[in-house]
Design an enzyme around this catalytic site. Sequence first.
Site, PDB file in Angstrom:
ATOM      1  N   HIS A   4       0.786  -1.169   0.051  1.00 62.32           N
ATOM      2  CA  HIS A   4      -0.047   0.115   0.028  1.00 62.32           C
ATOM      3  C   HIS A   4       0.962   1.248   0.030  1.00 62.32           C
ATOM      4  O   HIS A   4       0.086   2.549   0.129  1.00 62.32           O
ATOM      5  CB  HIS A   4      -1.023   0.032   1.231  1.00 62.32           C
ATOM      6  CG  HIS A   4      -1.781  -1.274   1.216  1.00 62.32           C
ATOM      7  ND1 HIS A   4      -1.488  -2.430   1.904  1.00 62.32           N
ATOM      8  CD2 HIS A   4      -2.938  -1.543   0.712  1.00 62.32           C
ATOM      9  CE1 HIS A   4      -2.529  -3.236   1.496  1.00 62.32           C
ATOM     10  NE2 HIS A   4      -3.416  -2.784   0.776  1.00 62.32           N
ATOM     11  N   GLY A  20      -6.108  11.382   8.391  1.00 65.77           N
ATOM     12  CA  GLY A  20      -6.965  10.486   7.755  1.00 65.77           C
ATOM     13  C   GLY A  20      -7.109  10.619   6.246  1.00 65.77           C
ATOM     14  O   GLY A  20      -7.230   9.999   5.332  1.00 65.77           O
ATOM     15  N   ARG A  24      -5.355  16.389   3.189  1.00 64.09           N
ATOM     16  CA  ARG A  24      -4.742  17.088   4.392  1.00 64.09           C
ATOM     17  C   ARG A  24      -3.428  16.766   4.582  1.00 64.09           C
ATOM     18  O   ARG A  24      -2.652  17.516   4.896  1.00 64.09           O
ATOM     19  CB  ARG A  24      -5.598  16.592   5.779  1.00 64.09           C
ATOM     20  CG  ARG A  24      -6.988  16.851   5.864  1.00 64.09           C
ATOM     21  CD  ARG A  24      -7.000  18.258   6.552  1.00 64.09           C
ATOM     22  NE  ARG A  24      -8.076  18.814   6.661  1.00 64.09           N
ATOM     23  CZ  ARG A  24      -9.304  18.600   7.502  1.00 64.09           C
ATOM     24  NH1 ARG A  24      -9.016  17.649   8.421  1.00 64.09           N
ATOM     25  NH2 ARG A  24     -10.472  19.144   7.394  1.00 64.09           N
ATOM     26  N   ARG A  43      -3.480   4.054  -4.511  1.00 62.97           N
ATOM     27  CA  ARG A  43      -4.819   4.274  -4.102  1.00 62.97           C
ATOM     28  C   ARG A  43      -5.094   5.630  -3.577  1.00 62.97           C
ATOM     29  O   ARG A  43      -6.217   5.739  -2.924  1.00 62.97           O
ATOM     30  CB  ARG A  43      -5.374   3.354  -2.821  1.00 62.97           C
ATOM     31  CG  ARG A  43      -5.381   1.784  -3.101  1.00 62.97           C
ATOM     32  CD  ARG A  43      -5.502   1.011  -1.890  1.00 62.97           C
ATOM     33  NE  ARG A  43      -5.679  -0.478  -2.323  1.00 62.97           N
ATOM     34  CZ  ARG A  43      -6.623  -1.041  -2.321  1.00 62.97           C
ATOM     35  NH1 ARG A  43      -7.797  -0.693  -1.795  1.00 62.97           N
ATOM     36  NH2 ARG A  43      -6.411  -2.598  -2.926  1.00 62.97           N
ATOM     37  N   ARG A  87      -0.737  10.615  15.110  1.00 61.18           N
ATOM     38  CA  ARG A  87      -2.199  10.778  14.397  1.00 61.18           C
ATOM     39  C   ARG A  87      -2.726  12.447  14.468  1.00 61.18           C
ATOM     40  O   ARG A  87      -2.524  12.669  15.603  1.00 61.18           O
ATOM     41  CB  ARG A  87      -3.291   9.974  14.765  1.00 61.18           C
ATOM     42  CG  ARG A  87      -4.784  10.464  14.303  1.00 61.18           C
ATOM     43  CD  ARG A  87      -5.857   9.263  14.589  1.00 61.18           C
ATOM     44  NE  ARG A  87      -7.061   9.784  14.538  1.00 61.18           N
ATOM     45  CZ  ARG A  87      -7.579  10.695  13.437  1.00 61.18           C
ATOM     46  NH1 ARG A  87      -7.031  10.529  12.254  1.00 61.18           N
ATOM     47  NH2 ARG A  87      -8.965  11.052  13.800  1.00 61.18           N
ATOM     48  N   ILE A  88      -2.922  12.914  13.360  1.00 60.44           N
ATOM     49  CA  ILE A  88      -3.357  14.280  13.325  1.00 60.44           C
ATOM     50  C   ILE A  88      -4.788  14.380  12.564  1.00 60.44           C
ATOM     51  O   ILE A  88      -4.825  13.681  11.584  1.00 60.44           O
ATOM     52  CB  ILE A  88      -2.595  15.373  12.718  1.00 60.44           C
ATOM     53  CG1 ILE A  88      -2.051  14.991  11.203  1.00 60.44           C
ATOM     54  CG2 ILE A  88      -1.397  15.581  13.495  1.00 60.44           C
ATOM     55  CD1 ILE A  88      -1.095  15.628  10.429  1.00 60.44           C
ATOM     56  N   GLY A  89      -5.920  14.562  13.403  1.00 58.06           N
ATOM     57  CA  GLY A  89      -7.231  14.505  12.455  1.00 58.06           C
ATOM     58  C   GLY A  89      -8.397  15.132  13.487  1.00 58.06           C
ATOM     59  O   GLY A  89      -7.942  15.958  14.269  1.00 58.06           O
ATOM     60  N   SER A  90      -9.355  14.980  12.989  1.00 57.56           N
ATOM     61  CA  SER A  90     -10.479  15.537  13.553  1.00 57.56           C
ATOM     62  C   SER A  90     -11.146  14.688  14.665  1.00 57.56           C
ATOM     63  O   SER A  90     -11.119  13.400  14.459  1.00 57.56           O
ATOM     64  CB  SER A  90     -11.605  16.048  12.681  1.00 57.56           C
ATOM     65  OG  SER A  90     -12.015  15.116  11.898  1.00 57.56           O
ATOM     66  N   GLU A 179     -13.219   9.614  17.757  1.00 56.97           N
ATOM     67  CA  GLU A 179     -12.709   9.473  16.554  1.00 56.97           C
ATOM     68  C   GLU A 179     -12.824   8.154  16.220  1.00 56.97           C
ATOM     69  O   GLU A 179     -13.189   7.273  16.581  1.00 56.97           O
ATOM     70  CB  GLU A 179     -11.294  10.189  16.354  1.00 56.97           C
ATOM     71  CG  GLU A 179     -10.242   9.907  17.370  1.00 56.97           C
ATOM     72  CD  GLU A 179      -9.595   8.617  17.084  1.00 56.97           C
ATOM     73  OE1 GLU A 179      -8.617   8.680  16.107  1.00 56.97           O
ATOM     74  OE2 GLU A 179      -9.664   7.563  17.592  1.00 56.97           O
ATOM     75  N   MET A 180     -11.776   7.810  15.018  1.00 61.13           N
ATOM     76  CA  MET A 180     -11.871   6.334  14.497  1.00 61.13           C
ATOM     77  C   MET A 180     -10.581   5.568  14.336  1.00 61.13           C
ATOM     78  O   MET A 180     -10.547   4.606  13.722  1.00 61.13           O
ATOM     79  CB  MET A 180     -12.696   6.320  13.317  1.00 61.13           C
ATOM     80  CG  MET A 180     -13.999   6.774  13.526  1.00 61.13           C
ATOM     81  SD  MET A 180     -15.199   6.995  12.012  1.00 61.13           S
ATOM     82  CE  MET A 180     -15.244   5.252  11.660  1.00 61.13           C
ATOM     83  N   SER A 203     -13.956  19.038  15.548  1.00 56.04           N
ATOM     84  CA  SER A 203     -14.862  19.378  14.420  1.00 56.04           C
ATOM     85  C   SER A 203     -16.210  19.370  14.517  1.00 56.04           C
ATOM     86  O   SER A 203     -16.757  20.392  13.723  1.00 56.04           O
ATOM     87  CB  SER A 203     -14.365  18.353  13.093  1.00 56.04           C
ATOM     88  OG  SER A 203     -14.725  17.127  13.329  1.00 56.04           O
ATOM     89  N   ASP A 204     -16.546  18.573  15.562  1.00 56.68           N
ATOM     90  CA  ASP A 204     -18.043  18.831  15.916  1.00 56.68           C
ATOM     91  C   ASP A 204     -18.488  18.537  17.320  1.00 56.68           C
ATOM     92  O   ASP A 204     -17.307  17.865  17.803  1.00 56.68           O
ATOM     93  CB  ASP A 204     -18.730  17.904  14.795  1.00 56.68           C
ATOM     94  CG  ASP A 204     -18.178  16.410  14.841  1.00 56.68           C
ATOM     95  OD1 ASP A 204     -17.340  16.128  14.098  1.00 56.68           O
ATOM     96  OD2 ASP A 204     -18.871  15.580  15.779  1.00 56.68           O
ATOM     97  N   ARG A 217     -11.654  25.009   9.216  1.00 55.04           N
ATOM     98  CA  ARG A 217     -11.056  23.882   9.354  1.00 55.04           C
ATOM     99  C   ARG A 217      -9.733  23.988   9.420  1.00 55.04           C
ATOM    100  O   ARG A 217      -8.863  23.454  10.018  1.00 55.04           O
ATOM    101  CB  ARG A 217     -11.775  22.874   8.558  1.00 55.04           C
ATOM    102  CG  ARG A 217     -13.075  22.484   9.140  1.00 55.04           C
ATOM    103  CD  ARG A 217     -13.824  21.405   8.113  1.00 55.04           C
ATOM    104  NE  ARG A 217     -15.007  21.201   8.766  1.00 55.04           N
ATOM    105  CZ  ARG A 217     -15.745  20.088   9.351  1.00 55.04           C
ATOM    106  NH1 ARG A 217     -14.861  18.875   9.023  1.00 55.04           N
ATOM    107  NH2 ARG A 217     -16.863  19.842   9.787  1.00 55.04           N
TER     108      ARG A 217
HETATM  109  N1  HPA Z   1     -17.705  10.462  15.416  1.00 54.74           N
HETATM  110  C1  HPA Z   1     -16.400   9.700  14.852  1.00 54.74           C
HETATM  111  N2  HPA Z   1     -15.529  10.365  14.208  1.00 54.74           N
HETATM  112  C2  HPA Z   1     -15.318  11.527  14.227  1.00 54.74           C
HETATM  113  C3  HPA Z   1     -16.460  12.344  14.579  1.00 54.74           C
HETATM  114  C4  HPA Z   1     -17.587  11.954  15.083  1.00 54.74           C
HETATM  115  O1  HPA Z   1     -18.420  12.394  15.514  1.00 54.74           O
HETATM  116  N3  HPA Z   1     -16.040  13.579  14.131  1.00 54.74           N
HETATM  117  C5  HPA Z   1     -14.805  13.588  13.756  1.00 54.74           C
HETATM  118  N4  HPA Z   1     -14.365  12.270  13.597  1.00 54.74           N
END
Ligand code: HPA
Length: 235
Positions: A4, A20, A24, A43, A87-90, A179-180, A203-204, A217
């Site tokens: 990959h 992710g 970005r 990919r 990891r850098i993310g939301s 997050e995930m 982010s939310d 953002r």
């Molecule tokens: N759920 C899962 N992952 C996320 C969320 C969320 O609300 N916001 C940003 N990443």
Amino acid sequence: MTIHIGANPEDVADVVLMPGDPYRAKWASETFLTDAVCINEVRGMLGFTGTWNGHRVTIQGSGMGMPSMSIYANELIRDFDVQTLIRIGSCGAMQPDIKLRDIIIAMTATTYGTPSSSIFGDLNYAPCADYNLLSAAVDAAKTLDVGVHVGGIYSSDTFYDERPDLNEQMQRHGILGVEMEAAELYTLAARYGRRALGVMTVSDHLLTKEELPSDQRERSFGDMVEVALKAAFAA
Ligand code: HPA
């Protein structure tokens, strides 16, 4: 080259930042790195290597969710001998005192399961961040004009959640955000004796249902990249 990541071993730095979103990765490398070159396009999961303050850094997309993160982190660790993965993310905030754009630095990551769950059997393994990275990230974040929260997060397998009761339990037990990806990154780093950390921008908000407008953002993402770079190369 791996399945990959279409890069030569010397193309990847010892320190890798992992958003992710591959775009970005492109934005962060153009904004923060000098002489960045694209090292992976397999990919469309873009990766770039350049320098920051004289230090070599790779910024490689991880994709969304722990199975995808697991693929990239496994190859970076086992085939490219990467030592530090951040990891850098939301993330979505889960506590009332956390605001949009705040930064969450994850000490631990609770899960329902990870790609590594099968090897733990009945154990509830507690994935945790590298302490030195965490401590340096907290120091760096406190120099910025942004709210900083340090504690446990929830690495979920779903974005479109059918189990709001689980979120309620997380909230009751002080989990800061959802997050995930982080839990599997921490687990792999522990298995192979590497350093890992997750630095997330809110982010939310799961309680207020607010979302960061798209024009804000980028700026928020920049704070997080700066924290991750300073943590990676702290003395
Ligand atoms: N759920 C899962 N992952 C996320 C969320 C969320 O609300 N916001 C940003 N990443």
